[in-house]
Enzyme design. Structure first.
Site, PDB file in Angstrom:
ATOM      1  N   GLY A   1      55.898 -41.536  15.390  1.00 27.86           N
ATOM      2  CA  GLY A   1      56.222 -41.944  14.032  1.00 27.86           C
ATOM      3  C   GLY A   1      55.168 -41.463  13.045  1.00 27.86           C
ATOM      4  O   GLY A   1      54.163 -40.854  13.432  1.00 27.86           O
TER       5      GLY A   1
ATOM      6  N   HIS B   1      91.279 -21.603  13.610  1.00 29.02           N
ATOM      7  CA  HIS B   1      91.276 -21.439  15.060  1.00 29.02           C
ATOM      8  C   HIS B   1      90.805 -20.038  15.417  1.00 29.02           C
ATOM      9  O   HIS B   1      91.248 -19.082  14.777  1.00 29.02           O
ATOM     10  CB  HIS B   1      92.682 -21.663  15.613  1.00 29.02           C
TER      11      HIS B   1
HETATM   12  P1  NAI Z   1      60.393 -41.174  15.708  1.00 28.10           P
HETATM   13  O1  NAI Z   1      60.383 -42.447  14.978  1.00 28.10           O
HETATM   14  O2  NAI Z   1      61.582 -40.305  15.646  1.00 28.10           O
HETATM   15  O3  NAI Z   1      60.103 -41.432  17.258  1.00 28.10           O
HETATM   16  C1  NAI Z   1      58.948 -42.084  17.697  1.00 28.10           C
HETATM   17  C2  NAI Z   1      59.179 -42.552  19.116  1.00 28.10           C
HETATM   18  O4  NAI Z   1      57.934 -42.943  19.648  1.00 28.10           O
HETATM   19  C3  NAI Z   1      60.109 -43.765  19.194  1.00 28.10           C
HETATM   20  O5  NAI Z   1      61.093 -43.541  20.162  1.00 28.10           O
HETATM   21  C4  NAI Z   1      59.170 -44.900  19.547  1.00 28.10           C
HETATM   22  O6  NAI Z   1      59.785 -45.913  20.320  1.00 28.10           O
HETATM   23  C5  NAI Z   1      58.104 -44.165  20.348  1.00 28.10           C
HETATM   24  N1  NAI Z   1      56.815 -44.831  20.402  1.00 28.10           N
HETATM   25  C6  NAI Z   1      56.177 -45.492  19.402  1.00 28.10           C
HETATM   26  N2  NAI Z   1      54.992 -45.962  19.831  1.00 28.10           N
HETATM   27  C7  NAI Z   1      54.870 -45.591  21.128  1.00 28.10           C
HETATM   28  C8  NAI Z   1      53.861 -45.776  22.113  1.00 28.10           C
HETATM   29  N3  NAI Z   1      52.741 -46.433  21.849  1.00 28.10           N
HETATM   30  N4  NAI Z   1      54.068 -45.264  23.345  1.00 28.10           N
HETATM   31  C9  NAI Z   1      55.202 -44.577  23.629  1.00 28.10           C
HETATM   32  N5  NAI Z   1      56.199 -44.387  22.733  1.00 28.10           N
HETATM   33  C10 NAI Z   1      56.029 -44.875  21.493  1.00 28.10           C
HETATM   34  O7  NAI Z   1      59.079 -40.411  15.192  1.00 28.10           O
HETATM   35  P2  NAI Z   1      58.611 -38.903  15.327  1.00 28.10           P
HETATM   36  O8  NAI Z   1      59.297 -38.219  16.450  1.00 28.10           O
HETATM   37  O9  NAI Z   1      57.131 -38.961  15.287  1.00 28.10           O
HETATM   38  O10 NAI Z   1      59.131 -38.272  13.993  1.00 28.10           O
HETATM   39  C11 NAI Z   1      58.801 -38.858  12.746  1.00 28.10           C
HETATM   40  C12 NAI Z   1      59.912 -38.677  11.770  1.00 28.10           C
HETATM   41  O11 NAI Z   1      59.954 -37.339  11.316  1.00 28.10           O
HETATM   42  C13 NAI Z   1      61.301 -38.915  12.356  1.00 28.10           C
HETATM   43  O12 NAI Z   1      61.627 -40.276  12.388  1.00 28.10           O
HETATM   44  C14 NAI Z   1      62.153 -38.196  11.372  1.00 28.10           C
HETATM   45  O13 NAI Z   1      62.384 -39.021  10.277  1.00 28.10           O
HETATM   46  C15 NAI Z   1      61.282 -37.021  10.972  1.00 28.10           C
HETATM   47  N6  NAI Z   1      61.731 -35.831  11.694  1.00 28.10           N
HETATM   48  C16 NAI Z   1      62.996 -35.391  11.487  1.00 28.10           C
HETATM   49  C17 NAI Z   1      63.473 -34.320  12.173  1.00 28.10           C
HETATM   50  C18 NAI Z   1      64.880 -33.894  11.956  1.00 28.10           C
HETATM   51  O14 NAI Z   1      65.477 -34.342  10.992  1.00 28.10           O
HETATM   52  N7  NAI Z   1      65.442 -33.055  12.816  1.00 28.10           N
HETATM   53  C19 NAI Z   1      62.657 -33.566  13.114  1.00 28.10           C
HETATM   54  C20 NAI Z   1      61.347 -34.150  13.302  1.00 28.10           C
HETATM   55  C21 NAI Z   1      60.917 -35.227  12.587  1.00 28.10           C
END
Ligand code: NAI
Ligand code: FAD
Length: 475
Positions: A281, A454
């Site tokens: 996150g 199609h």
């Molecule tokens: P995320 O919120 O998508 O995922 C974080 C994951 O880490 C969650 O599943 C959470 O349960 C887990 N987590 C949290 N603390 C933890 C711990 N101590 N140990 C193990 N697991 C833990 O956050 P992420 O991947 O860092 O991305 C941040 C944001 O960036 C996303 O929420 C999104 O909004 C944005 N983003 C969007 C993309 C897209 O639109 N394709 C691509 C990449 C990022």
């Protein structure tokens, strides 16, 4: 005398630079301040999205997908290739060129729209009758004044307590996009969007990838049926996804990193990785703003506190994008930026949070808009569901990518579309039809009665809409 502007935008990411362009289009004298600096010390507007987010990650996803196809998919087409090699330096160079093109494109757009660009860190100095005085700390220091201020300072990666990012071994998204050789063993903490996208890049290029996720469910925000299907496909591709783990001690030796963790059965493990991506996150960027100088209020999680219209507690100060509540998505930031500029002009800027699409750019891609089946159940909404697998779609067969499905959820009595969920090829493009349909409050019958070309993947969307009333034609 400080330079006076109608609108000063602090932050030049997708929220900020788009807000600045729209404000200028509406006739306001507009400035945009951005602190991002390239390796030559020059400006690199575009924020996280352009420099270390959306754009570079998609460049690497594309390169790694070509590599994987050359290794596995081409043979089915009768195309023979010799031994495959990846020149990682060249791949990173291509990515950097794409980033630079985007940086330059934004500078061009500022000139075209007569937005004054300031390179440096913007912070509040004081508020008076003329507006808000903002200090710009760049190569030179100057102050400018804005009648309206739009804060669009974005977010950065959250670290695990006690485990700082060194961007060599322990990586945030920044280091994960700059790994200079394919790691043998890559650890990823957090099976969210970044973990899955970056894990996919390096797995395709040959890394042995282990993902460690704290929650017991995979992609909890995604429709359960779609998440289950995606999980099955990712595991089949070779991603090791461990759910319900508790991370213990992390020791970075400078050469590798060991991670102690307890699995969902309570068994203790110690894994050693060449690189470790931590993607758990992101946190809002408010540190450099000197918010206290003017009394700009933050919420309990450190985001700039705003109402539904992106108004802060201060008159004429607005905030948009990752630095405020809501999904951390570039297109959400952009929509808020446009809406705020229009509100400043007295217009009725509008962002519909119910129709913001989400896309995860794995292979297959995952995309959705609206509510999931589990949310509808929790909300007590009576609904009908229809699904159609890509396996039964001619274009998907021709593409050689038949994984996944399209799923429609519609109101049981009115047939209004409540959610559309896709896992499969080009889901990122297919979801737009669903967004448009939901924005116009269409029914599944509306989509089912529209002529779709199609052979095209979009026929799967039509068929899923037909399936809502159990009248799929091709399945
Ligand atoms: P995320 O919120 O998508 O995922 C974080 C994951 O880490 C969650 O599943 C959470 O349960 C887990 N987590 C949290 N603390 C933890 C711990 N101590 N140990 C193990 N697991 C833990 O956050 P992420 O991947 O860092 O991305 C941040 C944001 O960036 C996303 O929420 C999104 O909004 C944005 N983003 C969007 C993309 C897209 O639109 N394709 C691509 C990449 C990022
Ligand atoms: P940012 O893009 O973070 O921009 C803020 C800017 O403000 C930065 O340039 C920063 O340097 C500058 N700044 C901060 N403080 C100051 C200050 N005091 N003075 C001057 N400047 C300042 N979203 C998608 O929709 N699709 C994707 O595919 C996608 N992929 C992503 C991949 C990764 C690896 C990551 C990390 C994120 C991804 N995102 C994606 C999320 C997306 O990048 C963000 O939602 C988006 O960049 C937010 O835009 P923003 O303008 O609010 O902030």
């Amino acid at each position: 005398m400080s330079k006076q502007f109608d609108v000063v935008v602090i932050g030049g990411g997708p929220g900020g630079y788009i807000a600045a362009i729209r404000a200028a289009q509406l006739g306001f004298s507009t400035a945009c301040i951005d602190a991002w600096t390239n390796e030559k010390g020059g400006p690199a507007p575009g924020g996280t999205c352009t420099n270390v987010g959306c754009i570079p990650s998609k460049a690497l996803l594309q390169s790694s997908e070509h590599f994987e196809h050359a290794g596995h998919a081409f043979a089915d087409h009768g195309i023979q290739v010799g031994e495959l090699n990846i020149d990682v330096a060249k791949m990173l160079g291509r990515k950097n060129t794409i980033v630079k093109q985007n940086n330059d494109g934004i500078i061009y757009l500022f000139k075209k729209n007569k937005v004054s660009f300031f390179h440096g860190l913007g912070s509040f100095v004081k508020a008076d009758a003329a507006g808000y005085e903002i200090k710009v700390a760049g190569k030179v220091e100057e102050t400018i004044t804005g009648k309206h201020i739009i804060v669009a300072t974005g977010s950065n990666a959250r670290a695990l307590p006690g485990t700082p990012f060194d961007e060599q071994i322990v990586l945030s998204n920044e280091g994960a996009l700059n790994i200079t050789e394919v790691p043998k063993k890559l650890g990823v903490i957090g099976a969210g969007v970044i973990g899955l996208e970056m894990g996919s890049v390096w797995r395709r290029l040959g890394a042995d990838v282990t993902v460690l996720e704290a929650l017991p469910t995979f992609l909890g925000a995604v429709d359960e049926q779609i998440a289950k299907e995606a999980h099955k496909l990712f595991v089949k591709q070779g991603l090791s996804i461990n759910l319900g783990v508790k991370i213990g001690e992390i020791a970075n030796s400078g050469k590798d990193v060991s991670v102690a963790y307890t699995d969902d059965k309570g068994v203790e493990h110690k894994a050693v990785f060449d690189k470790l991506i931590i993607s758990i996150g992101r946190t809002p960027n408010t540190n450099g703003l000197n918010a206290e100088a003017v009394g700009l209020a933050l919420d309990e999680r450190g985001f700039v506190a705003v109402d539904g219209d992106c108004k802060t507690n201060l008159p004429n100060v607005w905030a948009v994008g990752d630095v405020v509540r809501g999904p951390m998505l570039a297109h959400k930031a952009e929509e808020e930026g446009v809406a705020v500029a229009e509100r400043i002009a007295g217009q009725h800027g509008h962002v519909n949070f119910n129709t913001i699409p989400w896309v995860i750019y794995t292979s297959p891609e995952i995309a959705w808009v609206g509510r999931t089946e589990q949310q509808l159940k929790a909300d007590g909404v009576a609904y009908k569901a229809g699904t159609f697998p890509f396996m039964a779609n001619g274009r998907a067969r021709a593409l050689g990518d038949t994984s996944g499905m399209v799923k429609f959820l519609a109101d049981a009595s009115t047939d209004e579309i409540l959610g559309v969920h896709i896992v499969g090829p080009m889901a990122s493009e297919l979801i737009s039809e669903a967004v448009v349909a939901m924005e116009f409050r269409a029914s599944s019958e509306d989509i089912a009665r529209i002529c779709h070309a199609h052979p095209s993947l979009s026929e799967a969307t039509k068929e899923a809409a037909l399936a809502v009333d159990k009248r799929s034609l091709n399945f």
